[in-house]
Design a protein around this motif. Structure first.
Motif, PDB file in Angstrom:
ATOM      1  N   VAL A  14       4.837   3.563   2.124  1.00 38.98           N
ATOM      2  CA  VAL A  14       4.692   2.178   1.451  1.00 38.98           C
ATOM      3  C   VAL A  14       5.231   1.024   2.472  1.00 38.98           C
ATOM      4  CG1 VAL A  14       5.851   2.859  -1.054  1.00 38.98           C
ATOM      5  CG2 VAL A  14       6.856   1.778   0.341  1.00 38.98           C
ATOM      6  N   TYR A  15       4.150   0.347   2.415  1.00 34.55           N
ATOM      7  CA  TYR A  15       3.702   0.002   3.308  1.00 34.55           C
ATOM      8  C   TYR A  15       3.656  -2.181   3.150  1.00 34.55           C
ATOM      9  CZ  TYR A  15       2.012   3.420   5.694  1.00 34.55           C
ATOM     10  OH  TYR A  15       1.940   4.745   6.371  1.00 34.55           O
ATOM     11  N   SER A  16       3.859  -2.894   3.523  1.00 39.55           N
ATOM     12  CA  SER A  16       3.991  -3.919   3.671  1.00 39.55           C
ATOM     13  C   SER A  16       3.663  -5.160   4.369  1.00 39.55           C
ATOM     14  CB  SER A  16       5.601  -4.435   2.109  1.00 39.55           C
ATOM     15  OG  SER A  16       6.260  -5.067   3.661  1.00 39.55           O
ATOM     16  N   THR A  17       2.809  -6.511   3.409  1.00 44.24           N
ATOM     17  CA  THR A  17       2.524  -6.937   4.492  1.00 44.24           C
ATOM     18  C   THR A  17       2.222  -8.293   3.815  1.00 44.24           C
ATOM     19  OG1 THR A  17       1.067  -6.311   5.811  1.00 44.24           O
ATOM     20  CG2 THR A  17       0.250  -8.010   5.631  1.00 44.24           C
ATOM     21  N   VAL A  18       3.110  -9.219   4.968  1.00 39.51           N
ATOM     22  CA  VAL A  18       2.727 -11.085   3.912  1.00 39.51           C
ATOM     23  C   VAL A  18       2.545 -11.649   5.548  1.00 39.51           C
ATOM     24  CG1 VAL A  18       4.987 -10.091   2.859  1.00 39.51           C
ATOM     25  CG2 VAL A  18       5.358 -11.370   4.997  1.00 39.51           C
ATOM     26  N   SER A  19       1.900 -13.054   4.780  1.00 40.20           N
ATOM     27  CA  SER A  19       1.654 -14.035   5.361  1.00 40.20           C
ATOM     28  C   SER A  19       2.544 -15.166   5.177  1.00 40.20           C
ATOM     29  CB  SER A  19       0.615 -14.381   5.460  1.00 40.20           C
ATOM     30  OG  SER A  19      -0.251 -13.653   5.884  1.00 40.20           O
ATOM     31  N   PRO A  20       3.188 -17.029   6.323  1.00 41.69           N
ATOM     32  CA  PRO A  20       2.296 -16.260   7.134  1.00 41.69           C
ATOM     33  C   PRO A  20       3.491 -14.886   8.436  1.00 41.69           C
ATOM     34  CG  PRO A  20       4.206 -18.275   6.913  1.00 41.69           C
ATOM     35  CD  PRO A  20       3.531 -17.755   5.879  1.00 41.69           C
ATOM     36  N   GLY A  21       2.100 -15.239   9.499  1.00 41.58           N
ATOM     37  CA  GLY A  21       3.055 -14.122  10.520  1.00 41.58           C
ATOM     38  C   GLY A  21       1.805 -13.464  10.450  1.00 41.58           C
ATOM     39  N   SER A  22       2.118 -12.655   9.122  1.00 43.69           N
ATOM     40  CA  SER A  22       1.429 -11.228   9.392  1.00 43.69           C
ATOM     41  C   SER A  22       1.897 -10.206   9.747  1.00 43.69           C
ATOM     42  CB  SER A  22      -0.035 -10.881   9.777  1.00 43.69           C
ATOM     43  OG  SER A  22      -0.956 -11.596   9.248  1.00 43.69           O
ATOM     44  N   LEU A  23       3.171 -10.052   9.150  1.00 40.22           N
ATOM     45  CA  LEU A  23       4.339  -9.358   8.759  1.00 40.22           C
ATOM     46  C   LEU A  23       4.593  -8.355   8.093  1.00 40.22           C
ATOM     47  CD1 LEU A  23       7.518 -12.561   8.704  1.00 40.22           C
ATOM     48  CD2 LEU A  23       6.671 -11.849  11.121  1.00 40.22           C
ATOM     49  N   SER A  24       4.477  -7.399   9.292  1.00 42.82           N
ATOM     50  CA  SER A  24       4.182  -6.320   8.230  1.00 42.82           C
ATOM     51  C   SER A  24       5.737  -4.962   8.679  1.00 42.82           C
ATOM     52  CB  SER A  24       3.521  -5.870   8.205  1.00 42.82           C
ATOM     53  OG  SER A  24       1.467  -6.323   8.277  1.00 42.82           O
ATOM     54  N   LYS A  25       5.945  -4.405   7.500  1.00 40.41           N
ATOM     55  CA  LYS A  25       6.882  -3.190   7.414  1.00 40.41           C
ATOM     56  C   LYS A  25       6.590  -2.160   6.637  1.00 40.41           C
ATOM     57  CE  LYS A  25      10.769  -5.460   6.857  1.00 40.41           C
ATOM     58  NZ  LYS A  25      12.275  -6.092   6.800  1.00 40.41           N
ATOM     59  N   ALA A  51       0.426  -1.541  -0.294  1.00 39.03           N
ATOM     60  CA  ALA A  51       0.154  -0.412   0.141  1.00 39.03           C
ATOM     61  C   ALA A  51       0.784   1.082   0.337  1.00 39.03           C
ATOM     62  CB  ALA A  51      -1.158   0.530   0.879  1.00 39.03           C
ATOM     63  N   ILE A  52       0.309   2.376  -0.434  1.00 40.87           N
ATOM     64  CA  ILE A  52       0.344   3.806  -0.250  1.00 40.87           C
ATOM     65  C   ILE A  52       0.377   4.583   0.476  1.00 40.87           C
ATOM     66  CG2 ILE A  52       0.536   4.640  -2.712  1.00 40.87           C
ATOM     67  CD1 ILE A  52       2.814   5.463  -3.210  1.00 40.87           C
ATOM     68  N   SER A  53       0.599   5.731   0.657  1.00 39.82           N
ATOM     69  CA  SER A  53       0.730   7.020   1.709  1.00 39.82           C
ATOM     70  C   SER A  53       1.255   7.951   0.677  1.00 39.82           C
ATOM     71  CB  SER A  53       0.035   6.926   2.708  1.00 39.82           C
ATOM     72  OG  SER A  53      -0.209   7.963   3.630  1.00 39.82           O
TER      73      SER A  53
END
Length: 876
Positions: free
Chosen positions: A415-426, A367-369
């Motif tokens: 910019v944001y990122s989220t990945v699975s497994p674990g819903s790791l976000s940064k 995602a982008i802000s």
């Protein structure tokens, strides 16, 4: 060329790069290597890096050793442009050799100091294993080297993460004695290939002009980064060496100099700021530190593309990429409509040597802000998804973005990122510079503006697209000392502009005025007050303004011009954000303050035959900081006064003290700029000679009594004026400052209060004194408070004041509620005051047994306060 240490996957990648290498070699015009040259490479599709294993490379008839050397260049480079595809970042790329990318290890023992090239025959590869590409699938080369005589081992990892090479050195003392070990990394930057530019590379350090002479920065002077580019444009490849970022080890010293001189010695180098640099090399030093046997130290740095920002930590790396400066579209009629551009984001799914830790990332979302001033292009969406990313792979998404014209200057997106497994976000953020467009938002009434463009037709009506009666354009005539109508607009000048109604205009026939990245536009300055403006559509910092003394033919910095008595150090602008009015920006307190495109400024010129050179846009998308070379601000303390009335303000009045200032009018003082065209509130400081009016009056430093005279004028008679002040924290504690209203005979202590409100009266003005005097005592004090029970059950209270004041004496219960007031602000003399409390509340009812507090608050005439509290117990 023989490539070793590669997995099958890496070997295939290098074979496929054969055509690429030929193209690069042709571009940098290097000789072919000798037959025994060997190296190991990795390539992530953005960058390629290599480490020399043995042999030599021949360049211009000279053979250069390859072992241990590092090389770096682009493959695809930045995703938003092809201008930096297949370009070298380090000279001789793709061949690692010579001192073009060399690591020096300094080992200091009790007997000797040795400077050794990492990987050289002065040591050995640990366990006989040469540097190798990590078979685990990460884009890294690992090498382990040890100096047998001292037992110092240096493990080096060069890892490609997005648009950067992250280099990690782990230094371990495997010997038996404590030793001091440091490290230097030198690169001969080379980003010119394929760019027909006659000048040397454009090397930038935040806060400095493009580096043209030796620059040696140590300790606190070490910058956040160094940039190098072949051209002053936004799409040229930009090499950035990061020094200050989370996870990196800040060097103790960074040197930029001529490669031939900087590479002569492996460690020692004496800079000479008078020598010209036209073949830049950059060296970072991490000074030797003591290592006991068995102990280690780790050094981490990053070199790559200045178009990228990343977070390489954790399970995966997140990277974002964008131009540093948003360009202007030359295909448009006026060349000024900003083009759409791409912002991309990518994640790298690390692969581990431990196969159990390798996980396919699922449901990868981005995602982008965007900040105000930037918007997604039509058809774009905020969110992007990638179904899965295998271990060792990179996934990339991009957005098409356009400037809206609502805001200019340095804008920051995330910019944001989220990945699975674990819903790791940064998330990661990045800044870029957006230019002013030809869209101009104007408010009703006068505003001080500049138009940062050149025009073939300089007639104001033609440029604004307005009829003559719909606007007024004025400029200060320094000779006549009055405002005059303007019939021609020029870049670099400031004006007063009035329109009848608030509106948005599009300037007609505008084009860029000169080279915004070269900083060569000059403007002659008359003596006295001059209205100026940034001539470029990009912000430029005031600290990098230069001047030319025409009589001597000498170009000097802003600071030097102030020191020579040619100009003053403060600029003033007219802020149109309510309350509207003048505000100052100072070279010494804020040299990084930007000259905003479209805004007009006042500058005071003391000398004739002076020209101003407006600074260039020195760096793409970065906050500009200024090292200590500008010197500490010469003012020891200063207090700013801001008057507000009828929706307008004047924030120009400043008093203070400096060690080199005098009590008479000198270069530390600022004349008052001409009044705005429309009526406004004003603050005027009367100079000690009683003749001049000043905006800033700085006196000689010292703990002594001084008096400043100030007149505050309202926009119209009988207006209410609020006078505020700030900066008291800078005033020495041994000085007491007070504001004296000479008409109302009211005094306020500037430390105890922060504002004063008055009515201007029929004259529309009020005269004040600001008095500074030594603080002989601690000011107003309650020197004693005694509370005792009497035989009759009453409470006897006595307190003593150090000076006359109004006093409040209250009784509070354990919950802090006031149950009785004995004094409500009555005047109390210096000395002892005696009171009695009969144990009853305000309604005359006896209070319950329990603990109570006796509170005394004293307030002096000038606003000083003092407080004392004593407990008392009531029994029944």
């Amino acid at each position: 060329m023989k490539l070793v240490g590669l997995s099958k996957r890496r070997w295939t990648a290098c074979v496929l790069m054969a055509g690429l290498l030929v193209g690069i070699l042709s571009a940098v015009a290097l000789a072919q290597p000798s037959n025994d040259f060997r190296a190991v490479y990795v390539n992530n599709g953005i960058l390629m890096t290599g480490i020399g294993l043995d042999g030599q490379v021949g360049i211009a008839g000279t053979n250069y050793d390859a072992i241990g050397r590092i090389t770096l260049g682009t493959v695809q480079g930045a995703r938003f442009t092809t201008d930096d595809d297949n370009k070298p970042l380090v000279f001789a790329y793709p061949y690692p050799c010579g001192n073009f990318g060399v690591v020096t290890v300094r080992i200091v023992t009790a007997d000797a100091t040795d400077d050794l090239i990492w990987g050289s025959d002065d040591g050995e590869w640990v366990d006989g294993i040469e540097p190798f590409a990590d078979p685990g699938g990460r884009y890294m080369i690992v090498g382990r080297w040890r100096h047998a005589d001292t037992g110092i081992r240096v493990d080096q990892t060069v890892e490609l993460v997005g648009g950067y090479a992250r280099i990690t050195w782990t230094i371990t003392n495997e010997g038996t004695e404590t030793q001091q070990v440091g490290l230097r990394f030198l690169i001969d930057e080379e980003i010119r290939s394929g760019f027909p530019a006659a000048t040397s590379d454009y090397v930038l350090v935040p806060g400095y002009f493009p580096v043209q002479n030796d620059l040696d920065l140590q300790g606190g002077q070490v910058p956040s980064y160094v940039d190098a580019a072949p051209l002053r444009t936004m799409n040229a490849p930009i090499l950035r060496w990061q020094f200050k970022q989370n996870g990196l080890t800040t060097p103790d010293r960074v040197v930029i100099s001529q490669f031939s001189r900087l590479s002569t010695n492996l460690w020692d180098f004496t800079s000479n700021p008078d020598l010209v640099v036209n073949d830049h090399a950059i060296a970072s030093y991490w000074n030797p530190q003591s290592l006991m046997p068995g102990k280690s130290r780790t050094i981490v740095t990053m070199i790559g593309l200045g178009t990228s920002t990343n977070d390489p930590s954790g399970r995966y790396a997140l990277d974002t990429e964008s131009p540093g400066v948003v360009g202007l579209d030359a295909s448009k009629t006026n060349q000024l409509s900003p083009e759409e551009f791409a912002i991309s984001a990518s994640i790298t799914n690390y692969r581990s040597l431990n196969s159990l830790q390798n996980v396919t990332l699922e449901n990868v979302s981005f995602a982008i802000s965007l900040p105000q001033g930037l918007a997604l292009a039509d058809g774009e969406s905020v969110n992007k998804t990638v179904p899965s990313v295998l271990p060792g792979e990179v996934a990339t998404v991009s957005w098409r973005v356009k400037p809206t014209g609502e805001k200019m200057g340095e804008l920051t997106y995330r910019v944001y990122s989220t990945v699975s497994p674990g819903s790791l976000s940064k998330s990661v953020s990045r800044s870029l510079i957006v230019p002013m467009t030809t869209r101009v938002d104007l408010k009703t009434g006068f505003q001080m503006v500049s138009l940062p463009f050149a025009f073939d037709n300089t007639d104001p009506a033609a440029i604004l697209g307005l009829e003559q009666g719909d606007f007024t354009l004025l400029r200060w005539d320094a000779t006549q000392r009055r405002y005059a109508l303007v019939n021609s607009i020029r870049p670099g000048e400031g004006y007063w502009l009035r329109v009848n109604t608030a509106q948005t205009l599009t300037l007609s026939g505008a084009k860029i005025a000169g080279d915004a990245f070269g900083g060569t536009l000059r403007l002659a300055l008359p003596q006295g007050w001059v209205q100026i403006g940034n001539p470029y559509p990009y912000p430029v910092p005031i600290g990098l303004i230069r001047f030319i003394d025409v009589t001597q033919g000498l170009a000097i910095t802003y600071a030097e011009a102030v020191q020579r008595g040619l100009v003053r150090s403060v600029l003033f602008y007219y802020d149109t954000t309510p309350p509207v009015g003048y505000k100052p920006i100072s070279l010494y307190s804020d040299p990084a303050a930007p000259m905003i495109p479209g805004r007009g400024y006042w500058i005071f010129v003391d000398s004739r035959n002076l020209e101003i050179i407006f600074p260039n846009v020195i760096t793409p998308g970065a906050t500009i900081t200024f090292p200590s070379r500008l010197g500490v601000a010469p003012v020891r303390w200063q207090v700013q006064f801001i008057a507000q009335s009828e929706g307008k303000q004047d924030a120009t009045a400043v008093i203070g003290a400096a060690s080199r200032a005098t009590d008479s009018v000198d270069m530390y003082d600022m004349p008052k700029p001409p009044a705005p065209v429309e009526e406004s509130v004003q603050t005027l400081l009367i100079a000690p000679d009683g003749q001049s009016v000043l905006a800033q009056d700085i006196r000689a430093d010292g703990i002594r009594r001084q008096v400043w005279e100030m007149v505050v004028s309202a926009p119209k008679p009988d207006s209410t004026v609020v006078l505020r002040w700030s900066g008291m924290q800078s005033v020495p504690s041994s000085l007491r400052l007070k504001l004296v209203d000479t008409e109302a005979k009211v005094t306020r202590d500037l430390r105890s209060t922060s504002s004063y409100t008055f009515t201007a009266g029929a004259s529309g003005s009020r005269r004040f004194q600001i008095v500074a005097e030594p603080r002989g005592t601690a000011g107003l004090r309650i020197t004693s408070l005694r509370v005792t029970r009497t035989r009759g059950g009453a409470v006897s209270i006595s307190y003593a004041l150090s000076d006359t004041a109004s006093a409040k004496v209250r009784i509070m219960n354990a919950a802090g509620k006031v149950v009785q007031t004995l004094q409500a602000g009555e005047a109390a003399s210096r000395g002892v005051t005696n009171l009695t409390w009969n144990g009853r509340d305000g309604a005359g009812i006896a209070v319950p047994a329990g603990s109570y507090l006796v509170e005394v608050i004293a307030t002096s005439e000038d606003g000083q306060t003092a407080r004392a509290v004593q407990p008392v117990v009531i029994t029944r």
